[in-house]
Design a protein around this motif. Sequence first.
Motif, PDB file in Angstrom:
ATOM      1  N   GLU A 215     -22.631 -11.065  -1.211  1.00 33.97           N
ATOM      2  CA  GLU A 215     -22.602 -11.528  -2.599  1.00 33.97           C
ATOM      3  C   GLU A 215     -21.198 -11.382  -3.186  1.00 33.97           C
ATOM      4  O   GLU A 215     -20.723 -12.273  -3.903  1.00 33.97           O
ATOM      5  CB  GLU A 215     -23.605 -10.733  -3.436  1.00 33.97           C
ATOM      6  CG  GLU A 215     -25.068 -10.978  -3.087  1.00 33.97           C
ATOM      7  CD  GLU A 215     -25.538 -10.120  -1.930  1.00 33.97           C
ATOM      8  OE1 GLU A 215     -26.718 -10.250  -1.540  1.00 33.97           O
ATOM      9  OE2 GLU A 215     -24.733  -9.323  -1.395  1.00 33.97           O
ATOM     10  N   GLN A 216     -20.549 -10.272  -2.880  1.00 34.79           N
ATOM     11  CA  GLN A 216     -19.171 -10.103  -3.334  1.00 34.79           C
ATOM     12  C   GLN A 216     -18.262 -11.160  -2.730  1.00 34.79           C
ATOM     13  O   GLN A 216     -17.356 -11.666  -3.388  1.00 34.79           O
ATOM     14  CB  GLN A 216     -18.670  -8.700  -2.955  1.00 34.79           C
ATOM     15  CG  GLN A 216     -19.311  -7.577  -3.747  1.00 34.79           C
ATOM     16  CD  GLN A 216     -18.962  -6.211  -3.169  1.00 34.79           C
ATOM     17  OE1 GLN A 216     -18.675  -6.075  -1.981  1.00 34.79           O
ATOM     18  NE2 GLN A 216     -18.987  -5.193  -4.025  1.00 34.79           N
ATOM     19  N   ARG A 219     -18.575 -14.510  -4.617  1.00 31.18           N
ATOM     20  CA  ARG A 219     -17.880 -14.491  -5.916  1.00 31.18           C
ATOM     21  C   ARG A 219     -16.365 -14.494  -5.727  1.00 31.18           C
ATOM     22  O   ARG A 219     -15.641 -15.192  -6.448  1.00 31.18           O
ATOM     23  CB  ARG A 219     -18.326 -13.270  -6.710  1.00 31.18           C
ATOM     24  CG  ARG A 219     -19.807 -13.315  -7.099  1.00 31.18           C
ATOM     25  CD  ARG A 219     -20.195 -12.164  -8.026  1.00 31.18           C
ATOM     26  NE  ARG A 219     -21.587 -12.308  -8.444  1.00 31.18           N
ATOM     27  CZ  ARG A 219     -22.596 -11.618  -7.924  1.00 31.18           C
ATOM     28  NH1 ARG A 219     -22.358 -10.736  -6.955  1.00 31.18           N
ATOM     29  NH2 ARG A 219     -23.827 -11.811  -8.350  1.00 31.18           N
ATOM     30  N   ARG A 220     -15.877 -13.734  -4.745  1.00 36.54           N
ATOM     31  CA  ARG A 220     -14.431 -13.690  -4.512  1.00 36.54           C
ATOM     32  C   ARG A 220     -13.903 -15.038  -4.045  1.00 36.54           C
ATOM     33  O   ARG A 220     -12.877 -15.532  -4.541  1.00 36.54           O
ATOM     34  CB  ARG A 220     -14.095 -12.619  -3.466  1.00 36.54           C
ATOM     35  CG  ARG A 220     -12.615 -12.602  -3.069  1.00 36.54           C
ATOM     36  CD  ARG A 220     -12.334 -11.614  -1.962  1.00 36.54           C
ATOM     37  NE  ARG A 220     -13.186 -11.806  -0.804  1.00 36.54           N
ATOM     38  CZ  ARG A 220     -13.014 -12.766   0.098  1.00 36.54           C
ATOM     39  NH1 ARG A 220     -12.021 -13.638  -0.016  1.00 36.54           N
ATOM     40  NH2 ARG A 220     -13.835 -12.879   1.125  1.00 36.54           N
ATOM     41  N   TYR A 223     -13.787 -17.634  -6.843  1.00 33.38           N
ATOM     42  CA  TYR A 223     -12.706 -17.338  -7.794  1.00 33.38           C
ATOM     43  C   TYR A 223     -11.342 -17.630  -7.179  1.00 33.38           C
ATOM     44  O   TYR A 223     -10.471 -18.227  -7.831  1.00 33.38           O
ATOM     45  CB  TYR A 223     -12.774 -15.883  -8.247  1.00 33.38           C
ATOM     46  CG  TYR A 223     -11.749 -15.565  -9.317  1.00 33.38           C
ATOM     47  CD1 TYR A 223     -11.957 -15.957 -10.644  1.00 33.38           C
ATOM     48  CD2 TYR A 223     -10.567 -14.898  -9.000  1.00 33.38           C
ATOM     49  CE1 TYR A 223     -11.007 -15.698 -11.623  1.00 33.38           C
ATOM     50  CE2 TYR A 223      -9.616 -14.633  -9.967  1.00 33.38           C
ATOM     51  CZ  TYR A 223      -9.833 -15.044 -11.278  1.00 33.38           C
ATOM     52  OH  TYR A 223      -8.883 -14.784 -12.241  1.00 33.38           O
ATOM     53  N   THR A 229     -15.674 -18.017 -12.219  1.00 34.08           N
ATOM     54  CA  THR A 229     -16.471 -16.813 -12.085  1.00 34.08           C
ATOM     55  C   THR A 229     -17.917 -17.199 -11.795  1.00 34.08           C
ATOM     56  O   THR A 229     -18.408 -18.240 -12.246  1.00 34.08           O
ATOM     57  CB  THR A 229     -16.403 -15.956 -13.354  1.00 34.08           C
ATOM     58  OG1 THR A 229     -16.816 -16.749 -14.476  1.00 34.08           O
ATOM     59  CG2 THR A 229     -14.992 -15.446 -13.581  1.00 34.08           C
ATOM     60  N   VAL A 230     -18.588 -16.354 -11.041  1.00 32.35           N
ATOM     61  CA  VAL A 230     -19.954 -16.630 -10.593  1.00 32.35           C
ATOM     62  C   VAL A 230     -20.856 -15.475 -10.997  1.00 32.35           C
ATOM     63  O   VAL A 230     -20.482 -14.299 -10.877  1.00 32.35           O
ATOM     64  CB  VAL A 230     -19.990 -16.832  -9.057  1.00 32.35           C
ATOM     65  CG1 VAL A 230     -21.414 -16.732  -8.520  1.00 32.35           C
ATOM     66  CG2 VAL A 230     -19.380 -18.175  -8.688  1.00 32.35           C
ATOM     67  N   VAL A 233     -26.290 -15.147  -7.526  1.00 34.66           N
ATOM     68  CA  VAL A 233     -26.078 -15.592  -6.146  1.00 34.66           C
ATOM     69  C   VAL A 233     -27.412 -15.503  -5.419  1.00 34.66           C
ATOM     70  O   VAL A 233     -28.047 -14.450  -5.407  1.00 34.66           O
ATOM     71  CB  VAL A 233     -25.028 -14.730  -5.428  1.00 34.66           C
ATOM     72  CG1 VAL A 233     -24.935 -15.110  -3.951  1.00 34.66           C
ATOM     73  CG2 VAL A 233     -23.668 -14.866  -6.092  1.00 34.66           C
ATOM     74  N   ALA A 253     -24.883 -20.548  -5.860  1.00 37.74           N
ATOM     75  CA  ALA A 253     -24.147 -19.678  -6.791  1.00 37.74           C
ATOM     76  C   ALA A 253     -24.086 -20.374  -8.144  1.00 37.74           C
ATOM     77  O   ALA A 253     -23.780 -21.563  -8.227  1.00 37.74           O
ATOM     78  CB  ALA A 253     -22.743 -19.404  -6.262  1.00 37.74           C
TER      79      ALA A 253
END
Length: 314
Positions: A215-216, A219-220, A223, A229-230, A233, A253
């Motif tokens: 999940e990280q 988002r990374r 971005y 930004t998310v 997820v 996402a």
Amino acid sequence: MTTWTDHTAEHPISLTAPSGIDRAAHHRLDEAWLAAAWSHPSTRCFVVSGGQVLIDETPDGRTELVMTPSFEAPLTEAHRYFLGTDEDGVSYFALQKDSLPGRMDQSARPAGLREAGLLLSPRDAGLMVHAVGLENWQRTHRFCSRCGERTVIAAAGHIRRCPACGAEHYPRTDPAVIMAVTDESDRILLGRQVHWPEGRFSTLAGFVEPGESIEQSVRREVYEEAGLTVGRVEYIASQPWPFPSSLMLGFLARATSTDITVDGDEIHEARWFSRDELTAAFESGEVLPPYGISIAARLIEMWYGRPLPTRGFV
């Protein structure tokens, strides 16, 4: 708002449908069993070389892997990989060679996974993706990463052992995330990588980094590549992707911002599309859809609500 519910058993993503093959990993270290399986008259094998195999069309219009009985196979010892057995007890092996064999009838042709994966049955596609993944790894991991000594093949192609320091090395699989990003207006974000041809758009994707959850990673990557930004997820499905060694983990996402800023290093262009806008872009040729074999195409289709236009292989 789109409801994202996926049942892969009912609508399997290409390369993930049940193949009917039991990989039978418990036999890989049993040399006597492997020798008996290889010599059995029902055993079938095929050659893999440079990520390609031979495929052929049958009289009834199907496409199949070109397989032969083991007693007709090209000679090889070290580069013979056991892939598993089917429900009838037939064993399957792949042979890694420097080139594909010629065919007397001239009807067979070489093909890679991007083409063959769309044409083959689930059984043949499953065998091919297994063989291609092993071949990719075997060709690029011949030396021990601990001491530098040349390693030897073991476990019917699924392990390389170092005779000097005793280390065992296993096929590499790199987890990667691939995500259909939507916004509050239910538009989808599609991007074009810097090395892609004009018009080719797809979902964003990237590799999972050490110490990072998936999940990280979603988002990374979003971005870094698009400046968005998310929030939410949601995992959808996975797909083996041996080009050369990835496992694609597919997600939805939900973006919490909409102003796009591409990084310029990986992504050259990114755009929001409504369904009508994407349909018009397909029809005009402004946007080329992903190849149907990719999980990217499936993720887009889930949002789009119908199949994407097909693309030929050139």
